[in-house]
Write a protein that holds these residues in place. Structure first.
Motif, PDB file in Angstrom:
ATOM      1  N   PHE A  73       0.714  -1.696   0.150  1.00 26.22           N
ATOM      2  CA  PHE A  73      -0.225   0.370   0.143  1.00 26.22           C
ATOM      3  C   PHE A  73       1.012   0.968   0.042  1.00 26.22           C
ATOM      4  O   PHE A  73       2.055   1.006   0.235  1.00 26.22           O
ATOM      5  CB  PHE A  73      -0.602   0.091   1.265  1.00 26.22           C
ATOM      6  CG  PHE A  73      -1.540  -1.062   1.409  1.00 26.22           C
ATOM      7  CD1 PHE A  73      -3.301  -0.572   0.835  1.00 26.22           C
ATOM      8  CD2 PHE A  73      -1.589  -2.141   1.836  1.00 26.22           C
ATOM      9  CE1 PHE A  73      -4.195  -1.507   0.621  1.00 26.22           C
ATOM     10  CE2 PHE A  73      -3.269  -3.041   1.980  1.00 26.22           C
ATOM     11  CZ  PHE A  73      -3.889  -2.880   1.255  1.00 26.22           C
ATOM     12  N   PRO A  74       0.284   2.669  -0.500  1.00 26.36           N
ATOM     13  CA  PRO A  74       1.195   3.798  -0.482  1.00 26.36           C
ATOM     14  C   PRO A  74       1.527   4.100   1.019  1.00 26.36           C
ATOM     15  O   PRO A  74       1.345   3.369   2.054  1.00 26.36           O
ATOM     16  CB  PRO A  74       0.089   4.541  -1.306  1.00 26.36           C
ATOM     17  CG  PRO A  74      -0.481   4.077  -1.417  1.00 26.36           C
ATOM     18  CD  PRO A  74      -0.791   2.773  -1.758  1.00 26.36           C
ATOM     19  N   TYR A  75       2.892   4.336   0.741  1.00 29.89           N
ATOM     20  CA  TYR A  75       3.402   4.929   2.219  1.00 29.89           C
ATOM     21  C   TYR A  75       2.471   5.775   3.231  1.00 29.89           C
ATOM     22  O   TYR A  75       2.396   5.452   4.630  1.00 29.89           O
ATOM     23  CB  TYR A  75       5.149   5.136   2.224  1.00 29.89           C
ATOM     24  CG  TYR A  75       6.205   5.221   2.468  1.00 29.89           C
ATOM     25  CD1 TYR A  75       6.240   4.322   4.276  1.00 29.89           C
ATOM     26  CD2 TYR A  75       7.224   5.375   2.373  1.00 29.89           C
ATOM     27  CE1 TYR A  75       6.841   4.122   4.625  1.00 29.89           C
ATOM     28  CE2 TYR A  75       8.878   5.060   2.694  1.00 29.89           C
ATOM     29  CZ  TYR A  75       8.487   4.311   4.363  1.00 29.89           C
ATOM     30  OH  TYR A  75       9.889   3.773   4.495  1.00 29.89           O
ATOM     31  N   THR A  76       2.348   6.753   2.390  1.00 28.70           N
ATOM     32  CA  THR A  76       1.499   7.867   3.570  1.00 28.70           C
ATOM     33  C   THR A  76       0.049   7.821   3.030  1.00 28.70           C
ATOM     34  O   THR A  76      -0.278   7.657   1.063  1.00 28.70           O
ATOM     35  CB  THR A  76       2.327   8.965   3.179  1.00 28.70           C
ATOM     36  OG1 THR A  76       2.418   9.547   2.302  1.00 28.70           O
ATOM     37  CG2 THR A  76       3.387   9.036   4.086  1.00 28.70           C
ATOM     38  N   SER A  77      -0.853   8.451   3.282  1.00 28.40           N
ATOM     39  CA  SER A  77      -2.313   8.777   2.619  1.00 28.40           C
ATOM     40  C   SER A  77      -1.730   9.931   1.366  1.00 28.40           C
ATOM     41  O   SER A  77      -2.928   9.599   0.724  1.00 28.40           O
ATOM     42  CB  SER A  77      -3.561   9.109   3.744  1.00 28.40           C
ATOM     43  OG  SER A  77      -2.703  10.692   4.360  1.00 28.40           O
ATOM     44  N   HIS A  78      -0.932  10.597   1.900  1.00 27.88           N
ATOM     45  CA  HIS A  78      -0.887  11.555   0.591  1.00 27.88           C
ATOM     46  C   HIS A  78      -1.066  10.899  -0.676  1.00 27.88           C
ATOM     47  O   HIS A  78      -0.937  10.772  -1.683  1.00 27.88           O
ATOM     48  CB  HIS A  78       0.041  12.398   0.745  1.00 27.88           C
ATOM     49  CG  HIS A  78      -0.073  13.614   1.439  1.00 27.88           C
ATOM     50  ND1 HIS A  78       0.816  14.265   2.746  1.00 27.88           N
ATOM     51  CD2 HIS A  78      -0.950  14.744   1.760  1.00 27.88           C
ATOM     52  CE1 HIS A  78       0.522  15.680   3.250  1.00 27.88           C
ATOM     53  NE2 HIS A  78      -0.847  15.556   2.781  1.00 27.88           N
ATOM     54  N   LEU A  79       0.485   9.816   0.171  1.00 32.25           N
ATOM     55  CA  LEU A  79       0.623   8.320  -1.459  1.00 32.25           C
ATOM     56  C   LEU A  79      -0.521   8.492  -2.125  1.00 32.25           C
ATOM     57  O   LEU A  79      -0.865   7.815  -3.129  1.00 32.25           O
ATOM     58  CB  LEU A  79       2.069   7.864  -1.606  1.00 32.25           C
ATOM     59  CG  LEU A  79       2.729   8.996  -1.480  1.00 32.25           C
ATOM     60  CD1 LEU A  79       3.986   8.000  -0.855  1.00 32.25           C
ATOM     61  CD2 LEU A  79       2.800   9.465  -2.631  1.00 32.25           C
ATOM     62  N   SER A  80      -1.997   7.692  -1.234  1.00 31.75           N
ATOM     63  CA  SER A  80      -2.231   7.024  -1.857  1.00 31.75           C
ATOM     64  C   SER A  80      -3.761   7.854  -2.644  1.00 31.75           C
ATOM     65  O   SER A  80      -4.616   7.360  -3.848  1.00 31.75           O
ATOM     66  CB  SER A  80      -3.422   6.847  -0.391  1.00 31.75           C
ATOM     67  OG  SER A  80      -3.486   5.366   0.690  1.00 31.75           O
ATOM     68  N   MET A  81      -3.894   9.538  -1.970  1.00 33.30           N
ATOM     69  CA  MET A  81      -4.760  10.635  -2.967  1.00 33.30           C
ATOM     70  C   MET A  81      -4.280  10.759  -3.315  1.00 33.30           C
ATOM     71  O   MET A  81      -3.139  10.679  -4.097  1.00 33.30           O
ATOM     72  CB  MET A  81      -5.523  11.038  -1.973  1.00 33.30           C
ATOM     73  CG  MET A  81      -4.244  12.101  -1.254  1.00 33.30           C
ATOM     74  SD  MET A  81      -4.653  13.116   0.010  1.00 33.30           S
ATOM     75  CE  MET A  81      -5.113  14.530  -0.882  1.00 33.30           C
ATOM     76  N   ASP A  82      -4.859  11.504  -4.843  1.00 33.43           N
ATOM     77  CA  ASP A  82      -4.641  11.801  -5.674  1.00 33.43           C
ATOM     78  C   ASP A  82      -2.826  12.916  -5.179  1.00 33.43           C
ATOM     79  O   ASP A  82      -3.150  14.240  -4.803  1.00 33.43           O
ATOM     80  CB  ASP A  82      -5.359  13.365  -6.094  1.00 33.43           C
ATOM     81  CG  ASP A  82      -6.108  12.843  -7.586  1.00 33.43           C
ATOM     82  OD1 ASP A  82      -6.430  11.470  -7.466  1.00 33.43           O
ATOM     83  OD2 ASP A  82      -7.708  12.541  -7.684  1.00 33.43           O
TER      84      ASP A  82
END
Ligand code: KG4
Ligand code: ZN
Length: 349
Positions: free
Chosen positions: A306-315
């Motif tokens: 999964f992406p490291y941080t929520s910033h990298l999950s979102m746009d």
């Protein structure tokens, strides 16, 4: 290679500077507060705000990365999929910067960005996996506009094996959150509320018996709305009720993702799994997918990234920059390249 990346696909104006696959800056200017009152993204308003803020966001990203526009070797810009009007701002700015400063430019598919978010390294050179990732990769892409299962046979060889037939999972989260009066975009708020549940309201898991890898969310959304409205007619709704309805929705919405992902693992025998898009920030999805893979493949569990941080999950634009780097590296693209792409709102993988 210093890459300036731009993403204006929806309601975030994001600009990043990456050095190869290392993120030096990743600025995300969210428009949520403007669209909130309308209960969803208004494309013409999104465009106006992108236009208003993009130059500042570019300057901020360069400043934070301690770079000058003259240090940039390549501009990577999202060409689609996304809102046509919104995409236009990023593409126009990329072209202008390219012409004024004679910098290469390349158009990027936003959904490939969501896959590549896990490839990004932080300033210390760390990323989510230590060694090289193993192919074939199964990727679950879950956002406000997409719900897809994709097989990557190699870095840029994609095969879409399933997708939603109606609403996207993030969209269903947002609409159900609105039914509960949780605001917009409600996916994260609903999932936070779900943590305090005490009771589960039964809902049907869509598509659980279908033989393909497709998804559906519109039936679940309607079922959920009907059950909540019935409850509201006869009861005074408390915060505990909201938590219970939230968890009941989350369980079923995520279960559908888990069922189809595990079915695809059985069929395609991937060596790694990548999850990307806004819904990949969901804590229950993160823990449950890992847990089920571990219990099913006890001997040799497939790694789930999964992406490291929520910033990298979102746009965000960093993921677009990382795709730019991998495209040049793996497809052996020689610079300069001046790919002045037109917007492609319905771009497929
Ligand atoms: O990838 P993204 O930032 O934008 C699109 O490309 O659509 O995804 C946004 C979606 C929204 O629907 C949002 O509610 C959902 O991701 N989302 C979540 C969570 N965080 C964001 N859904 C469920 N649980 C979360 N924690
Ligand atoms: Zn997205």
């Amino acid at each position: 290679m210093n890459i300036l990346a731009i993403d204006t696909s929806c309601d975030e104006t994001s600009v990043s500077v990456v050095n190869d696959d290392v993120i030096l800056s990743n600025i995300i200017a969210s428009q949520i507060s403007y669209h909130k009152i309308y209960g969803g993204v208004v494309p013409s308003l999104a465009k106006r705000i992108h236009e208003d803020v993009i130059d500042n966001v570019i300057n901020e990203a360069l400043k934070k990365a301690k770079k000058n526009i003259k240090d940039i070797d390549l501009i990577a810009v999202t060409k689609g999929p996304g809102l046509a009007l919104a995409l236009e701002t990023g593409l126009n700015r990329a072209k202008k910067l390219s012409i004024e400063n004679n910098i290469s430019v390349i158009g990027i598919n936003h959904m490939i960005g969501h896959i590549y978010a896990v490839f990004a390294k932080n300033r210390n050179g760390k990323r989510i996996f230590n060694k090289d990732i193993e192919f074939p990769i199964l990727s679950l892409l879950v956002s406000g506009g997409h719900t897809e299962l994709v097989i990557l046979k190699n870095y840029f060889e994609f095969e879409k094996i399933g997708e939603t037939r109606d609403d996207a999972v993030g969209e269903a989260f947002d609409k159900s959150a609105r039914v509960l009066g949780l605001g917009y975009p409600g996916g994260k708020i609903l999932s936070d509320m779900a943590e305090n549940y005490t009771k589960i309201i039964p809902l049907t898991i869509p598509m659980q018996y279908s033989k393909d890898f497709d998804f559906s969310y519109s039936g679940l959304k309607s079922d959920f709305q009907r059950k909540f409205n019935e409850y509201r007619l006869n009861n005074k709704v408390t915060s505990e009720d909201i938590s219970n309805f939230s968890k009941s929705f989350e369980l079923v919405a995520i279960e559908e993702l888990l069922i189809k992902t595990l079915k695809a693992v059985d069929e395609f025998k991937p060596k790694s799994i990548i999850v990307g898009g806004g819904v990949s920030a969901n804590r229950y999805l993160r823990s449950e997918l890992r847990k089920r893979i571990r219990s099913k493949y006890t001997e040799n569990p497939i790694p789930v990234y999964f992406p490291y941080t929520s910033h990298l999950s979102m746009d965000n634009a960093a993921m677009i920059g990382v795709v730019g780097y991998y495209l040049v590296e793996k497809k052996k693209i020689t610079l300069p390249i001046f790919d002045y792409s037109e917007r492609e709102p319905n771009l497929e993988l």
